[in-house]
Write an enzyme that holds these catalytic residues in place. Structure first.
Site, PDB file in Angstrom:
ATOM      1  N   MET A 222      51.854  40.020 -14.131  1.00  0.00           N
ATOM      2  CA  MET A 222      50.624  39.255 -13.927  1.00  0.00           C
ATOM      3  C   MET A 222      50.897  38.142 -12.915  1.00  0.00           C
ATOM      4  SD  MET A 222      48.585  39.404 -17.494  1.00  0.00           S
ATOM      5  CE  MET A 222      49.448  38.152 -18.374  1.00  0.00           C
TER       6      MET A 222
ATOM      7  N   HIS B 105      61.352  38.387 -13.745  1.00  0.00           N
ATOM      8  CA  HIS B 105      60.677  39.467 -13.005  1.00  0.00           C
ATOM      9  C   HIS B 105      61.580  39.968 -11.877  1.00  0.00           C
ATOM     10  CE1 HIS B 105      56.950  37.162 -14.347  1.00  0.00           C
ATOM     11  NE2 HIS B 105      56.736  38.362 -14.841  1.00  0.00           N
TER      12      HIS B 105
ATOM     13  N   SER C 217      59.346  32.408 -18.525  1.00  0.00           N
ATOM     14  CA  SER C 217      57.979  32.877 -18.732  1.00  0.00           C
ATOM     15  C   SER C 217      57.097  32.230 -17.673  1.00  0.00           C
ATOM     16  CB  SER C 217      57.499  32.445 -20.131  1.00  0.00           C
ATOM     17  OG  SER C 217      56.089  32.492 -20.190  1.00  0.00           O
ATOM     18  N   SER C 218      56.093  32.972 -17.226  1.00  0.00           N
ATOM     19  CA  SER C 218      55.165  32.403 -16.243  1.00  0.00           C
ATOM     20  C   SER C 218      54.458  31.183 -16.819  1.00  0.00           C
ATOM     21  CB  SER C 218      54.124  33.454 -15.847  1.00  0.00           C
ATOM     22  OG  SER C 218      54.788  34.601 -15.385  1.00  0.00           O
TER      23      SER C 218
HETATM   24  O1  PAF Z   1      53.724  41.498 -19.434  1.00  0.00           O
HETATM   25  C1  PAF Z   1      52.786  41.353 -18.631  1.00  0.00           C
HETATM   26  O2  PAF Z   1      52.897  40.615 -17.657  1.00  0.00           O
HETATM   27  C2  PAF Z   1      51.478  42.091 -18.861  1.00  0.00           C
HETATM   28  O3  PAF Z   1      51.199  42.211 -20.214  1.00  0.00           O
HETATM   29  C3  PAF Z   1      51.432  43.478 -18.173  1.00  0.00           C
HETATM   30  C4  PAF Z   1      52.483  44.418 -18.721  1.00  0.00           C
HETATM   31  C5  PAF Z   1      51.632  43.302 -16.673  1.00  0.00           C
HETATM   32  C6  PAF Z   1      50.055  44.108 -18.401  1.00  0.00           C
HETATM   33  O4  PAF Z   1      49.045  43.313 -17.904  1.00  0.00           O
END
Ligand code: PAF
Length: 279
Positions: A27, A34, A182-183
């Site tokens: 997201m 990430h 975490s974002s």
């Molecule tokens: O973990 C996330 O960032 C979200 O839940 C995902 C897997 C991209 C689905 O929107």
């Protein structure tokens, strides 16, 4: 690196790429967690695709959706440096020209922990992840263990719908003081950020207590007591759960696998974390 915002562009590009694809759905508001998934995907596949889409239908709280950080320009630079080939960053209208009417029910797995406190969340995750899997058709999909329940939901989705995708779950990446990346961390004030490692510290204490032979109710009571003494936090849940289905364990036997899962509010930010035992 290519940036596509429409399904048609993404599909037509990927149709000319017969190579293996590593896919990292996100997201956005990317952090080192990430980027480690991207680098792993880079090492294991010929093409790497990352989606950036703040999926409105998985939020059950309008403020949380509005506050979710959106940093596409910065994310693009980080992805390029990490070796990503394609970013797919659609609008909500592109993904949902009309509101989806079908629903997923993941059974008991979605009625505990996050599912119990965020009704509809895993339906939204199931819908968007299935759509993205159909669009990208990845060889491998990469998820972080911080969202443990989401990983198990996606495993169910892949199995039940026979997606020919290998699910790769990577360990949680942490800041030096133990806070899970975490974002949402960027929404913490400086004061809250300084307090946030308490969550991981208490999970580690609970793990040690369980290993030392305390019972499940004793370990839970100790953690609840510790949070009761920290007024900045509002604990939403703490469970000692079965690692396969995340159902709560009433008893724990030495050597048994278990997942210690927690969610807490710190100011306006909701944080989750988990620790695994014997996995
Ligand atoms: O973990 C996330 O960032 C979200 O839940 C995902 C897997 C991209 C689905 O929107």
């Amino acid at each position: 690196m290519h940036l596509f915002t429409t399904i048609a562009e993404l599909r037509s590009f990927l149709a000319q790429q017969p190579q293996s694809i590593g896919f990292v759905p996100t997201m956005g508001a990317l952090h080192e967690g990430h980027l480690q998934l991207i680098r792993k995907a880079r090492a294991e596949n010929e093409r790497v695709v990352c989606s950036i889409f703040v999926n409105p239908i998985q939020f059950n709280n309008a403020d949380d959706l509005a506050r979710y950080p959106r940093t596409l320009e910065q994310d693009s630079a980080l992805l390029e440096a990490a070796g990503c080939d394609v970013i797919f960053a659609p609008s909500a209208e592109e993904m949902y020209p009309s509101a989806p009417v079908m629903t997923f029910d993941f059974g008991p797995l979605e009625r505990v922990l996050e599912g119990a406190f965020r009704p509809g969340h895993f339906n939204g995750v199931g819908i968007v992840v299935s759509k993205l899997f159909h669009l990208v058709q990845p060889t491998r999909a990469y998820f972080g263990q911080k969202d443990l329940q989401q990983c198990l939901i996606v495993r169910r989705l892949i199995n039940d719908l026979s997606f020919p995708i290998e699910l790769i779950i990577a360990p949680t990446v942490r800041e030096a003081d133990g806070l899970a990346m975490s974002s949402r961390n960027r929404n913490l004030t400086d004061e809250e950020r300084a307090l946030a490692p308490f969550i991981q510290a208490e999970l580690q204490k609970a793990k040690a207590a369980l290993e030392a032979g305390l019972t499940v109710p004793q370990v839970k009571a100790e953690l609840l007591n510790a949070f009761a003494g920290q007024s900045a936090f509002s604990l939403e849940y703490f469970e000692i759960a079965d690692t396969e289905n995340l159902l709560p364990l009433e008893e724990y036997e030495a050597g048994q696998a278990a997942a210690l899962c927690l969610a807490a509010h710190l100011g306006k930010v909701r944080l989750i974390d988990n620790v695994l035992l014997n996995v």
